[in-house]
Design a protein around this motif. Structure first.
Motif, PDB file in Angstrom:
ATOM      1  N   GLU A   1       0.828  -1.214   0.000  1.00 61.46           N
ATOM      2  CA  GLU A   1       0.000   0.000   0.000  1.00 61.46           C
ATOM      3  C   GLU A   1       0.858   1.259   0.000  1.00 61.46           C
ATOM      4  O   GLU A   1       0.537   2.248  -0.663  1.00 61.46           O
ATOM      5  CB  GLU A   1      -0.934  -0.016   1.215  1.00 61.46           C
ATOM      6  CG  GLU A   1      -1.980  -1.114   1.130  1.00 61.46           C
ATOM      7  CD  GLU A   1      -2.675  -1.359   2.448  1.00 61.46           C
ATOM      8  OE1 GLU A   1      -2.368  -0.637   3.423  1.00 61.46           O
ATOM      9  OE2 GLU A   1      -3.521  -2.268   2.514  1.00 61.46           O
ATOM     10  N   ASP A   2       1.969   1.231   0.750  1.00 59.41           N
ATOM     11  CA  ASP A   2       2.845   2.390   0.794  1.00 59.41           C
ATOM     12  C   ASP A   2       3.454   2.701  -0.563  1.00 59.41           C
ATOM     13  O   ASP A   2       3.815   3.851  -0.842  1.00 59.41           O
ATOM     14  CB  ASP A   2       3.971   2.169   1.812  1.00 59.41           C
ATOM     15  CG  ASP A   2       3.489   2.310   3.248  1.00 59.41           C
ATOM     16  OD1 ASP A   2       2.339   2.746   3.440  1.00 59.41           O
ATOM     17  OD2 ASP A   2       4.255   1.973   4.166  1.00 59.41           O
ATOM     18  N   ARG A   3       3.556   1.712  -1.388  1.00 57.53           N
ATOM     19  CA  ARG A   3       4.139   1.898  -2.718  1.00 57.53           C
ATOM     20  C   ARG A   3       3.073   2.105  -3.795  1.00 57.53           C
ATOM     21  O   ARG A   3       3.367   2.065  -4.985  1.00 57.53           O
ATOM     22  CB  ARG A   3       5.038   0.702  -3.073  1.00 57.53           C
ATOM     23  CG  ARG A   3       6.293   0.627  -2.198  1.00 57.53           C
ATOM     24  CD  ARG A   3       7.144  -0.576  -2.543  1.00 57.53           C
ATOM     25  NE  ARG A   3       8.337  -0.640  -1.720  1.00 57.53           N
ATOM     26  CZ  ARG A   3       9.505  -0.089  -2.031  1.00 57.53           C
ATOM     27  NH1 ARG A   3       9.639   0.589  -3.152  1.00 57.53           N
ATOM     28  NH2 ARG A   3      10.546  -0.205  -1.221  1.00 57.53           N
ATOM     29  N   GLY A   4       1.816   2.302  -3.364  1.00 56.77           N
ATOM     30  CA  GLY A   4       0.758   2.609  -4.319  1.00 56.77           C
ATOM     31  C   GLY A   4       0.139   1.402  -4.990  1.00 56.77           C
ATOM     32  O   GLY A   4      -0.538   1.536  -6.008  1.00 56.77           O
ATOM     33  N   TRP A   5       0.366   0.220  -4.414  1.00 58.10           N
ATOM     34  CA  TRP A   5      -0.206  -1.011  -4.951  1.00 58.10           C
ATOM     35  C   TRP A   5      -1.303  -1.511  -4.018  1.00 58.10           C
ATOM     36  O   TRP A   5      -1.260  -1.283  -2.807  1.00 58.10           O
ATOM     37  CB  TRP A   5       0.865  -2.090  -5.104  1.00 58.10           C
ATOM     38  CG  TRP A   5       1.830  -1.838  -6.227  1.00 58.10           C
ATOM     39  CD1 TRP A   5       2.715  -0.798  -6.315  1.00 58.10           C
ATOM     40  CD2 TRP A   5       1.997  -2.621  -7.402  1.00 58.10           C
ATOM     41  NE1 TRP A   5       3.433  -0.895  -7.485  1.00 58.10           N
ATOM     42  CE2 TRP A   5       3.015  -2.007  -8.175  1.00 58.10           C
ATOM     43  CE3 TRP A   5       1.399  -3.784  -7.879  1.00 58.10           C
ATOM     44  CZ2 TRP A   5       3.435  -2.519  -9.397  1.00 58.10           C
ATOM     45  CZ3 TRP A   5       1.828  -4.305  -9.100  1.00 58.10           C
ATOM     46  CH2 TRP A   5       2.834  -3.668  -9.841  1.00 58.10           C
ATOM     47  N   GLU A   6      -2.253  -2.218  -4.580  1.00 55.44           N
ATOM     48  CA  GLU A   6      -3.331  -2.833  -3.808  1.00 55.44           C
ATOM     49  C   GLU A   6      -3.013  -4.312  -3.643  1.00 55.44           C
ATOM     50  O   GLU A   6      -2.899  -5.051  -4.622  1.00 55.44           O
ATOM     51  CB  GLU A   6      -4.667  -2.659  -4.559  1.00 55.44           C
ATOM     52  CG  GLU A   6      -5.855  -3.278  -3.865  1.00 55.44           C
ATOM     53  CD  GLU A   6      -7.143  -3.136  -4.662  1.00 55.44           C
ATOM     54  OE1 GLU A   6      -8.195  -3.587  -4.173  1.00 55.44           O
ATOM     55  OE2 GLU A   6      -7.098  -2.572  -5.780  1.00 55.44           O
ATOM     56  N   ARG A   7      -2.878  -4.744  -2.408  1.00 59.78           N
ATOM     57  CA  ARG A   7      -2.597  -6.150  -2.123  1.00 59.78           C
ATOM     58  C   ARG A   7      -3.902  -6.928  -2.182  1.00 59.78           C
ATOM     59  O   ARG A   7      -4.864  -6.589  -1.493  1.00 59.78           O
ATOM     60  CB  ARG A   7      -1.951  -6.292  -0.749  1.00 59.78           C
ATOM     61  CG  ARG A   7      -1.567  -7.715  -0.353  1.00 59.78           C
ATOM     62  CD  ARG A   7      -0.927  -7.682   1.025  1.00 59.78           C
ATOM     63  NE  ARG A   7      -0.529  -8.990   1.504  1.00 59.78           N
ATOM     64  CZ  ARG A   7      -1.298  -9.800   2.223  1.00 59.78           C
ATOM     65  NH1 ARG A   7      -2.545  -9.421   2.540  1.00 59.78           N
ATOM     66  NH2 ARG A   7      -0.854 -10.970   2.643  1.00 59.78           N
ATOM     67  N   LEU A   8      -3.947  -7.985  -3.002  1.00 54.33           N
ATOM     68  CA  LEU A   8      -5.166  -8.762  -3.211  1.00 54.33           C
ATOM     69  C   LEU A   8      -5.146 -10.092  -2.473  1.00 54.33           C
ATOM     70  O   LEU A   8      -6.202 -10.628  -2.118  1.00 54.33           O
ATOM     71  CB  LEU A   8      -5.358  -9.021  -4.708  1.00 54.33           C
ATOM     72  CG  LEU A   8      -5.385  -7.765  -5.593  1.00 54.33           C
ATOM     73  CD1 LEU A   8      -5.407  -8.148  -7.060  1.00 54.33           C
ATOM     74  CD2 LEU A   8      -6.586  -6.894  -5.248  1.00 54.33           C
ATOM     75  N   ALA A   9      -3.949 -10.637  -2.270  1.00 57.30           N
ATOM     76  CA  ALA A   9      -3.735 -11.909  -1.588  1.00 57.30           C
ATOM     77  C   ALA A   9      -2.243 -11.945  -1.254  1.00 57.30           C
ATOM     78  O   ALA A   9      -1.479 -11.107  -1.754  1.00 57.30           O
ATOM     79  CB  ALA A   9      -4.118 -13.090  -2.493  1.00 57.30           C
ATOM     80  N   PRO A  10      -1.803 -12.869  -0.418  1.00 55.97           N
ATOM     81  CA  PRO A  10      -0.375 -12.923  -0.115  1.00 55.97           C
ATOM     82  C   PRO A  10       0.465 -13.050  -1.395  1.00 55.97           C
ATOM     83  O   PRO A  10       0.288 -13.978  -2.180  1.00 55.97           O
ATOM     84  CB  PRO A  10      -0.248 -14.181   0.754  1.00 55.97           C
ATOM     85  CG  PRO A  10      -1.572 -14.292   1.423  1.00 55.97           C
ATOM     86  CD  PRO A  10      -2.571 -13.840   0.391  1.00 55.97           C
ATOM     87  N   GLY A  11       1.363 -12.088  -1.599  1.00 59.33           N
ATOM     88  CA  GLY A  11       2.237 -12.119  -2.767  1.00 59.33           C
ATOM     89  C   GLY A  11       1.571 -11.759  -4.076  1.00 59.33           C
ATOM     90  O   GLY A  11       2.152 -11.933  -5.149  1.00 59.33           O
ATOM     91  N   VAL A  12       0.350 -11.236  -4.016  1.00 56.21           N
ATOM     92  CA  VAL A  12      -0.400 -10.893  -5.232  1.00 56.21           C
ATOM     93  C   VAL A  12      -0.979  -9.491  -5.082  1.00 56.21           C
ATOM     94  O   VAL A  12      -1.620  -9.184  -4.067  1.00 56.21           O
ATOM     95  CB  VAL A  12      -1.552 -11.887  -5.503  1.00 56.21           C
ATOM     96  CG1 VAL A  12      -2.228 -11.584  -6.832  1.00 56.21           C
ATOM     97  CG2 VAL A  12      -1.056 -13.321  -5.460  1.00 56.21           C
ATOM     98  N   GLY A  13      -0.765  -8.647  -6.077  1.00 57.32           N
ATOM     99  CA  GLY A  13      -1.325  -7.312  -6.013  1.00 57.32           C
ATOM    100  C   GLY A  13      -1.441  -6.684  -7.378  1.00 57.32           C
ATOM    101  O   GLY A  13      -1.103  -7.287  -8.398  1.00 57.32           O
ATOM    102  N   ARG A  14      -1.947  -5.457  -7.370  1.00 54.67           N
ATOM    103  CA  ARG A  14      -2.094  -4.742  -8.630  1.00 54.67           C
ATOM    104  C   ARG A  14      -1.965  -3.242  -8.381  1.00 54.67           C
ATOM    105  O   ARG A  14      -2.150  -2.745  -7.264  1.00 54.67           O
ATOM    106  CB  ARG A  14      -3.424  -5.071  -9.310  1.00 54.67           C
ATOM    107  CG  ARG A  14      -4.698  -4.608  -8.592  1.00 54.67           C
ATOM    108  CD  ARG A  14      -5.108  -3.229  -9.093  1.00 54.67           C
ATOM    109  NE  ARG A  14      -6.344  -2.744  -8.519  1.00 54.67           N
ATOM    110  CZ  ARG A  14      -7.444  -2.541  -9.219  1.00 54.67           C
ATOM    111  NH1 ARG A  14      -7.475  -2.779 -10.517  1.00 54.67           N
ATOM    112  NH2 ARG A  14      -8.515  -2.054  -8.632  1.00 54.67           N
ATOM    113  N   CYS A  15      -1.642  -2.505  -9.441  1.00 57.83           N
ATOM    114  CA  CYS A  15      -1.681  -1.055  -9.389  1.00 57.83           C
ATOM    115  C   CYS A  15      -2.470  -0.558 -10.595  1.00 57.83           C
ATOM    116  O   CYS A  15      -2.637  -1.275 -11.587  1.00 57.83           O
ATOM    117  CB  CYS A  15      -0.272  -0.453  -9.381  1.00 57.83           C
ATOM    118  SG  CYS A  15       0.646  -0.664 -10.917  1.00 57.83           S
ATOM    119  N   ARG A  16      -2.975   0.657 -10.458  1.00 55.62           N
ATOM    120  CA  ARG A  16      -3.683   1.298 -11.568  1.00 55.62           C
ATOM    121  C   ARG A  16      -2.793   2.404 -12.105  1.00 55.62           C
ATOM    122  O   ARG A  16      -2.416   3.333 -11.385  1.00 55.62           O
ATOM    123  CB  ARG A  16      -5.042   1.822 -11.095  1.00 55.62           C
ATOM    124  CG  ARG A  16      -5.991   0.695 -10.704  1.00 55.62           C
ATOM    125  CD  ARG A  16      -7.282   1.202 -10.103  1.00 55.62           C
ATOM    126  NE  ARG A  16      -8.096   1.901 -11.094  1.00 55.62           N
ATOM    127  CZ  ARG A  16      -9.291   2.419 -10.819  1.00 55.62           C
ATOM    128  NH1 ARG A  16      -9.782   2.338  -9.591  1.00 55.62           N
ATOM    129  NH2 ARG A  16      -9.984   3.029 -11.763  1.00 55.62           N
TER     130      ARG A  16
END
Length: 244
Positions: A6-21
């Motif tokens: 989150e601090d890096r502007g990414w959304e964490r979706l599951a452990p080790g999985v995320g996305r950014c817009r």
């Protein structure tokens, strides 16, 4: 780990999985982290954006990005791909021919990028540098990212384009990266390369892959659930006159 994403502007979706817009066109890029390997889903809209995305993904993963999956061949999702030198690139069957030097695909992508507002120089640079796609997925392809992390690439199209690839990340929370087969921030866009007659079936395939409890990640917009995907499937079927 969640604070770091989150601090890096990414959304964490599951452990080790995320996305950014990503900015401007607000398309999604995804990241799946394994042990010593990492998969990025889509590459951004320019070489500069691709380079920034790679740096951010590698900072989150703690090691280099090793795999890149392209969900579909539209400029805002693929024009950053050349910034991922040395990475294994995957796409649906037909993507490599579309990107081939001297073909009409590159010029069509460049023209579309300029029409959508990317400056002409950046569009020409990215189109000229488009990577080949050596790994084309016909049915399904399982990637092993190490540490027990496996990812399924599935050719679920045609639909939004003639070459639609979905990415399923199994786990306690299953995550499906849908590309632009699903859009949340607006009505799904059907351009000249769309195959409307098959689009609802592609969404049925996404639902089969993820199931009722999965997290579905659209190409544009907020994360959605199975009910949203089903409703969009029904809306597309009605829009294009496709019966079940």
């Amino acid at each position: 780990m969640s604070v770091m994403w989150e601090d890096r502007g990414w959304e964490r979706l599951a452990p080790g999985v995320g996305r950014c817009r990503l900015p401007v066109w607000a398309c999604t890029a995804g990241l799946v982290v394994g042990a010593g390997a990492a998969l990025l889903v889509d590459a951004g809209s320019s070489l500069g954006e691709g380079a920034r995305l790679r740096a951010a993904a590698q900072a989150l993963a703690g090691h280099r990005v090793t795999h890149l999956a392209l969900t579909h061949p539209h400029f805002d999702h693929v024009f950053g791909a050349a910034a991922f030198a040395g990475v294994e690139v995957y796409g649906a069957v037909g993507t490599d021919a579309l990107f081939a030097r001297g073909g009409h695909g590159r010029e069509a992508l460049r023209a579309d990028a300029v029409a959508e507002g990317l400056d002409a120089r950046s569009a020409e640079e990215a189109a000229d540098a488009l990577v080949r796609v050596p790994h084309e997925v016909c049915g399904e392809w399982t990637l092993d990212l190490g540490g027990g992390r496996q990812v399924l690439l599935a050719n679920v199209g045609p639909g939004h384009t003639g070459h639609d690839l979905a990415v399923l990340v199994p786990g306690e929370v299953e995550v499906v990266f849908c590309g632009d087969l699903v859009e949340e921030s607006g009505e799904p866009q059907a351009g000249p390369d769309a195959v409307p007659a098959h689009w609802p079936a592609a969404l049925d395939r996404l639902l089969e892959l993820g199931g009722e409890d999965a997290v579905y990640v659209p190409g544009h917009g907020a994360v959605v659930d199975a009910a949203f995907v089903r409703a969009q499937r029904d809306a597309l079927a009605a829009r294009f006159g496709v019966s079940r």
